[in-house]
Scaffold this active site. Structure first.
Site, PDB file in Angstrom:
ATOM      1  N   LYS A  93       0.847  -0.870  -0.133  1.00  0.00           N
ATOM      2  CA  LYS A  93      -0.587   0.031   0.090  1.00  0.00           C
ATOM      3  C   LYS A  93       0.921   1.088  -0.125  1.00  0.00           C
ATOM      4  O   LYS A  93       0.326   2.256  -0.837  1.00  0.00           O
ATOM      5  CB  LYS A  93      -1.418  -0.163   1.173  1.00  0.00           C
ATOM      6  CG  LYS A  93      -2.157   0.932   1.376  1.00  0.00           C
ATOM      7  CD  LYS A  93      -3.290   0.328   0.809  1.00  0.00           C
ATOM      8  CE  LYS A  93      -4.234   2.038   0.729  1.00  0.00           C
ATOM      9  NZ  LYS A  93      -5.059   2.077  -0.546  1.00  0.00           N
ATOM     10  N   ARG A  94       2.121   1.062   0.880  1.00  0.00           N
ATOM     11  CA  ARG A  94       2.857   2.324   1.201  1.00  0.00           C
ATOM     12  C   ARG A  94       3.077   3.309  -0.903  1.00  0.00           C
ATOM     13  O   ARG A  94       3.804   4.066  -0.645  1.00  0.00           O
ATOM     14  CB  ARG A  94       3.371   2.153   1.645  1.00  0.00           C
ATOM     15  CG  ARG A  94       3.418   2.481   3.342  1.00  0.00           C
ATOM     16  CD  ARG A  94       5.093   1.845   4.371  1.00  0.00           C
ATOM     17  NE  ARG A  94       4.297   0.617   4.417  1.00  0.00           N
ATOM     18  CZ  ARG A  94       4.939  -0.610   4.382  1.00  0.00           C
ATOM     19  NH1 ARG A  94       6.512   0.178   4.099  1.00  0.00           N
ATOM     20  NH2 ARG A  94       5.129  -1.326   4.711  1.00  0.00           N
TER      21      ARG A  94
END
Ligand code: GLU
Length: 490
Positions: free
Chosen positions: A265-266
């Site tokens: 996600k990052r």
């Protein structure tokens, strides 16, 4: 590792695959790829594609997640033959509605001596793990409850002690399986944990529910992400203990960031919804996702595949075993290619939401289409539309940089402008054809050509040296606006 190419054996009557997400509220891009590969495989072999919702972890439940999942998959043409919406004779397709079934098989496993009750408290387990860590050993259940006598077990149950049911992993054996992508995998059973099968709240763990359902739903091929490969030995022990045939397995490679770390996600968006919202076309997304791990074969140059073509060409044999890098630049390039070649009416329909609040009147659908056809070559995704519309909506033409003024004020520019004003003024309305005719007349009459002819006109109309094709811009602006803008500099 030898690769097993015999992905569909003749003895299996019908291919049945499943996509088995745990609904967490959004579809991870990796799950989309799994869902796609399952669909392609099912359709390629004329089999069935099944959706099963693995929702036994009640703490992770998200309202509306399943509806959202089904909606987004169907937006991408990933459809199912059996599942929560369609039903089917192997349902229910929500694991939370199958709890009795799991309990029954858990009892069977206990009766067969392949599973056992364990009454350890969280504190006891914690202590056990700490000690293992301290001694530098692998942290796993030390199998202590295996030795409880039948009387002890019954007494504990009677006295209401909370318990779990664990898999009794046979010791000193080897589990072996042939993965269709990863080849043969072997593991010593002594390294396999006595996995919890039924939790103290009576819910099954993923492992038990997954195996029971894959069997009862007659799944012939399990196609899922590589992160599940470590669970397979436990599953095989379960299949064996229950006397069931093990389905074929294919673990597809991880999707990686450019730096080869696991897609997270990052480092960017991983939710499929985000990609749809940004205006990636479904055809481009599907095409791109299919190539994340699959390729049509060595030496094949083809990069563009429709869903039908993918179905025709897809086989597990052509899925690579190493990680697949998610290259957003490639997705953008591919999406741009699809946008450029898309049916204009359909593209207009899809683009309308992105025209909102831009100042373009989309009730005038003909003009909207013309604008879109002028700007579409510049779009990597549809949410870039508002940016590209600025030249059509700006009230004042602001020059991109001051140096452009020099070009506008050159003598040759003035000559061109004068001639254009006269000729544009003499026609009823501008279109790309008469625009071109007029420009070549001006070229002949003034002897000014090439950059000296076109550049000043573009800058006068748009304030910039680059942008959509001028004949299209001129038509969209209309003769009066074009003349007004040129007059400023003549
Ligand atoms: N429920 C698992 C998931 O969320 C399914 C894994 C599998 O396909 O077995 O991905």
């Amino acid at each position: 590792m030898e690769k097993n190419s015999n992905e569909v054996s003749d003895t299996k009557s019908e291919v049945r695959v499943r996509f088995a997400p745990s609904p967490t509220g959004f579809i991870h891009i990796g799950s989309l790829r799994t869902a796609l590969f399952n669909l392609l495989f099912a359709r390629h072999y004329g089999g069935k594609n099944i959706l099963r919702i693995e929702d036994t972890d009640q703490s992770r439940k998200v309202e509306g997640a399943v509806e959202n999942l089904i909606k987004n998959l169907s937006l991408l043409d990933i459809n199912f033959d059996e599942g929560p919406l369609q039903g089917g004779d192997k349902g229910p397709y929500y694991q939370s509605e199958r709890l009795d079934i799991y309990k029954k098989y858990c009892d069977e496993l206990i009766a067969k001596g392949a599973a056992y009750y364990a009454f350890d408290t969280p504190e006891e387990l914690d202590e056990m793990r700490k000690l293992q860590q301290l001694e530098g050993r692998q942290t796993m259940y030390d199998r202590r409850a295996r030795d409880l006598s039948e009387e002890e077990v019954q007494e504990n149950i009677k006295s209401g002690k909370p318990y779990v049911i664990r898999l009794k992993v046979p010791l000193n054996e080897e589990v072996k399986f042939d993965d269709l992508i990863k080849g043969t995998i072997k593991i010593e059973t002594n390294n396999i944990d006595d996995q919890i099968l039924l939790k103290s709240d009576g819910f099954p763990t993923y492992h038990l529910a997954n195996v029971v359902d894959d069997h009862l739903m007659n799944i012939t091929h399990i196609i899922r992400g590589e992160e599940w490969v470590t669970s397979v030995p436990k599953h095989i022990l379960l299949y064996k203990a229950l006397g069931w045939e093990v389905p074929e397995m294919a673990h597809v490679p991880l999707i990686l960031n450019k730096d080869k770390t696991k897609l997270s996600k990052r480092q960017g968006d991983v939710a499929v919804e985000d990609y749809l919202r940004k205006g990636y076309l479904k055809e481009a997304l599907i095409n791109f996702m299919a190539l994340l791990g699959w390729n049509p074969g060595e030496g094949e140059e083809q990069e563009f595949f429709s869903m039908d073509e993918l179905i025709k060409r897809f086989t597990i044999e052509k899925v690579q075993s190493s990680g697949a890098v998610f290259n957003i630049d490639k997705l953008n390039w591919m999406n741009n290619a699809y946008i450029k070649n898309y049916d204009l009416d359909k593209l207009t329909e899809l683009s309308l939401p992105y025209f909102e609040n831009t100042g373009i009147d989309t009730n005038d659908i003909e003009t909207t289409k013309k604008i879109l056809s002028a700007i579409r070559v510049y779009l990597n995704k549809l949410d870039e539309i508002p940016d590209q519309l600025k030249i059509f909506t700006q009230k004042e033409i602001a020059l991109e940089n001051e140096n452009l003024k020099e070009i506008l004020e050159a003598e040759t520019s003035k000559t061109v402008f004068k001639a254009l004003i006269e000729k544009f003024g003499a026609i009823d309305s501008l279109n790309p054809e008469n625009y071109k005719t007029i420009l070549s007349e001006v070229q002949k009459e003034t002897g000014i050509k090439g950059k000296q002819l076109f550049k000043p006109l573009r800058i006068a109309l748009t304030g910039s040296e680059n942008g959509p094709e001028l004949p299209l811009i001129a038509e969209i602006f209309g003769k009066d606006k074009v003349i007004d803008l040129i007059k400023k500099w003549s």
